[in-house]
Design a protein around this motif. Structure first.
Motif, PDB file in Angstrom:
ATOM      1  N   LEU A   1       1.364  -1.443   0.206  1.00 20.49           N
ATOM      2  CA  LEU A   1       0.472   0.401   0.590  1.00 20.49           C
ATOM      3  C   LEU A   1       0.825   0.950   0.144  1.00 20.49           C
ATOM      4  N   ILE A   2       0.840   2.140  -0.948  1.00 21.17           N
ATOM      5  CA  ILE A   2       1.454   3.233  -0.910  1.00 21.17           C
ATOM      6  C   ILE A   2       0.369   4.489  -0.597  1.00 21.17           C
ATOM      7  N   ASN A   3       0.554   5.729  -0.178  1.00 21.03           N
ATOM      8  CA  ASN A   3      -0.235   6.243  -0.341  1.00 21.03           C
ATOM      9  C   ASN A   3       0.843   8.182  -0.661  1.00 21.03           C
ATOM     10  N   CYS A   4       0.139   8.912  -1.497  1.00 22.76           N
ATOM     11  CA  CYS A   4       0.735   9.977  -1.996  1.00 22.76           C
ATOM     12  C   CYS A   4       0.829  10.557  -0.930  1.00 22.76           C
TER      13      CYS A   4
ATOM     14  N   GLN B   1      -2.237  12.149   0.169  1.00 23.38           N
ATOM     15  CA  GLN B   1      -2.606  10.861   0.952  1.00 23.38           C
ATOM     16  C   GLN B   1      -3.791  10.399  -0.329  1.00 23.38           C
ATOM     17  N   THR B   2      -3.943  10.538  -2.056  1.00 24.18           N
ATOM     18  CA  THR B   2      -4.193   9.158  -2.239  1.00 24.18           C
ATOM     19  C   THR B   2      -3.768   8.108  -2.539  1.00 24.18           C
ATOM     20  N   LYS B   3      -4.042   7.014  -2.578  1.00 25.67           N
ATOM     21  CA  LYS B   3      -3.753   5.451  -2.920  1.00 25.67           C
ATOM     22  C   LYS B   3      -2.917   5.979  -3.996  1.00 25.67           C
ATOM     23  N   THR B   4      -1.689   4.894  -4.402  1.00 25.68           N
ATOM     24  CA  THR B   4      -1.495   5.040  -5.319  1.00 25.68           C
ATOM     25  C   THR B   4      -0.822   4.140  -5.689  1.00 25.68           C
ATOM     26  N   LYS B   5      -0.692   3.442  -7.029  1.00 21.95           N
ATOM     27  CA  LYS B   5       0.501   2.269  -7.698  1.00 21.95           C
ATOM     28  C   LYS B   5       1.569   2.598  -7.148  1.00 21.95           C
ATOM     29  N   LYS B   6       1.830   3.792  -7.970  1.00 19.33           N
ATOM     30  CA  LYS B   6       3.450   4.110  -7.930  1.00 19.33           C
ATOM     31  C   LYS B   6       3.973   5.708  -7.540  1.00 19.33           C
ATOM     32  N   SER B   7       5.118   5.430  -6.666  1.00 21.25           N
ATOM     33  CA  SER B   7       5.118   6.843  -6.012  1.00 21.25           C
ATOM     34  C   SER B   7       6.582   7.050  -7.063  1.00 21.25           C
TER      35      SER B   7
ATOM     36  N   ASN C   1       8.997  10.755  -7.072  1.00 28.88           N
ATOM     37  CA  ASN C   1       9.573  12.003  -6.907  1.00 28.88           C
ATOM     38  C   ASN C   1       9.345  11.913  -5.078  1.00 28.88           C
ATOM     39  N   GLN C   2      10.043  10.464  -4.244  1.00 29.17           N
ATOM     40  CA  GLN C   2       9.872  10.151  -2.711  1.00 29.17           C
ATOM     41  C   GLN C   2       8.118  10.388  -2.402  1.00 29.17           C
ATOM     42  N   GLY C   3       8.016   9.793  -2.903  1.00 31.84           N
ATOM     43  CA  GLY C   3       6.474  10.149  -2.181  1.00 31.84           C
ATOM     44  C   GLY C   3       5.269  10.988  -2.823  1.00 31.84           C
ATOM     45  N   TYR C   4       4.926  11.223  -3.876  1.00 30.78           N
ATOM     46  CA  TYR C   4       3.799  12.319  -4.943  1.00 30.78           C
ATOM     47  C   TYR C   4       3.296  11.034  -5.610  1.00 30.78           C
ATOM     48  N   CYS C   5       2.488  11.159  -5.636  1.00 26.09           N
ATOM     49  CA  CYS C   5       1.048  10.319  -6.822  1.00 26.09           C
ATOM     50  C   CYS C   5       1.718  11.424  -7.824  1.00 26.09           C
ATOM     51  N   TYR C   6       0.842  10.792  -8.547  1.00 26.75           N
ATOM     52  CA  TYR C   6       1.792  11.198 -10.208  1.00 26.75           C
ATOM     53  C   TYR C   6       0.690  12.554 -10.066  1.00 26.75           C
ATOM     54  N   ARG C   7      -0.329  12.732  -9.988  1.00 32.53           N
ATOM     55  CA  ARG C   7      -1.178  14.047  -9.839  1.00 32.53           C
ATOM     56  C   ARG C   7      -0.305  14.792  -8.982  1.00 32.53           C
TER      57      ARG C   7
ATOM     58  N   TYR D   1      10.975   6.072  -0.234  1.00 34.09           N
ATOM     59  CA  TYR D   1       9.660   4.737   0.690  1.00 34.09           C
ATOM     60  C   TYR D   1       8.900   5.679   1.467  1.00 34.09           C
ATOM     61  N   SER D   2       8.829   6.891   0.887  1.00 35.02           N
ATOM     62  CA  SER D   2       7.745   8.127   2.042  1.00 35.02           C
ATOM     63  C   SER D   2       6.665   7.454   1.126  1.00 35.02           C
ATOM     64  N   GLY D   3       5.745   6.795   2.045  1.00 32.94           N
ATOM     65  CA  GLY D   3       4.046   7.496   1.804  1.00 32.94           C
ATOM     66  C   GLY D   3       3.839   5.636   1.266  1.00 32.94           C
ATOM     67  N   TYR D   4       5.162   5.047   1.603  1.00 32.92           N
ATOM     68  CA  TYR D   4       4.496   3.250   1.844  1.00 32.92           C
ATOM     69  C   TYR D   4       4.298   3.087   3.386  1.00 32.92           C
ATOM     70  N   HIS D   5       3.546   1.886   3.213  1.00 29.31           N
ATOM     71  CA  HIS D   5       3.079   1.354   4.554  1.00 29.31           C
ATOM     72  C   HIS D   5       3.325  -0.094   4.871  1.00 29.31           C
ATOM     73  N   LEU D   6       4.480  -0.021   5.656  1.00 30.74           N
ATOM     74  CA  LEU D   6       4.783  -0.962   6.150  1.00 30.74           C
ATOM     75  C   LEU D   6       4.766  -1.310   7.929  1.00 30.74           C
TER      76      LEU D   6
END
Length: 280
Positions: A49-52, A56-62, A64-70, A269-274
């Motif tokens: 699980l990754i959140n921007c 905080q939107t769920k994103t499949k890919k992070s 720039n070290q933690g942001y969603c594409y939008r 891995y900022s935004g990764y749920h660990l």
């Protein structure tokens, strides 16, 4: 055993009175005292699980070290000029978020020299008690603010002039392998200012004599909690290695150093749920 769960952010780093780096890892609503875990085994699992870190939107890919594409494409803090400040385009009226630019780019910046295994030039917005958090994030063992300039654009122009003579990037593998030899940053500063004297004159001719203020500050020595440096750096990729464990042997920059010469850049891995398991 203590179990922590949540989205992580980059490690928060400060220094004590001896300039030894002190690390806290934000995870969910808690903070892990990483210095206290030196010499102990840690287990980390990525929970897919990754959140921007901004929306905080769920994103499949992070990005720039933690942001969603939008957010990557919309936020001023993710624009190209953050990496290349000489391209600041606020005055052109094309800043993505003018209010953010006014608060973050139109204030004083500092140009500095740092020893991160090799000598580099860089810029930072804040120098508190002669130490910048940016130096700590880069694993600098020595650093010195050499100029205060009027805004981000000016800092980029000065840095660009210096890049002809000195690197502006940190070689993270070199930074992690050992404690570097001490360098004479004061002499390097004097040499650099002489080498770019013409470019500095051009900047002040265009932006005013108050655009650049050459500082007279001492170099600062910074120390890191490292029990053993890796001999051959092996980087852990959480996207491929969903679970890992090991004895924490050091903290430097935004990296953990583990036994077996393994390292991991936690900021990446900022935004990764660990899920993190520690002995205490």
């Amino acid at each position: 055993m203590t179990i922590y769960q949540g989205n992580i952010r980059k490690m928060q780093v400060s220094t004590d009175t001896q300039h030894l780096a002190q690390y806290q890892l934000p995870i969910g609503e808690q903070h892990i005292n990483m210095n206290a875990l030196l010499g102990k085994e840690i287990k980390v699992s990525f929970d897919n699980l990754i959140n921007c870190i901004y929306c905080q939107t769920k994103t499949k890919k992070s990005f720039n070290q933690g942001y969603c594409y939008r957010c990557l494409t919309k936020l001023a803090q993710c624009d190209t000029c953050i990496i290349k400040p000489e391209l600041c385009h606020y005055d052109a009226g094309t800043c993505r978020e003018p209010s953010w630019g006014e608060a973050n780019c139109l204030s004083d910046h500092y140009v500095y020299l740092a020893n991160t295994g090799t000598i580099k030039v860089g810029i930072t917005r804040h120098v508190s008690e002669q130490i910048s958090s940016r130096w700590l994030d880069q694993g600098a063992t020595q650093a010195m603010a050499i100029m205060r300039v009027q805004n981000r654009l000016t800092s980029g122009l000065v840095e660009t002039a210096m890049k002809e003579f000195i690197a502006d990037k940190t070689n993270w593998r070199t930074m992690l392998k050992s404690q570097p030899d001490t360098s004479d940053l004061q002499q390097l500063k004097e040499d650099l200012i002489t080498q770019i004297e013409d470019q500095l004159d051009e900047i002040t001719d265009e932006y005013g004599f108050q655009a650049i203020d050459i500082l007279d500050l001492p170099a600062v020595d910074i120390h890191y909690p490292v029990e053993q440096y890796p001999e051959k750096v092996k980087s852990i990729n959480l996207d491929k290695e969903l679970t890992f464990s090991g004895v924490l042997q050091g903290l430097k920059g935004q990296y953990w150093m583990l036994d077996g010469d393994r390292v991991i850049n936690m900021r990446k891995y900022s935004g990764y749920h660990l899920t993190i398991e520690t002995p205490e």
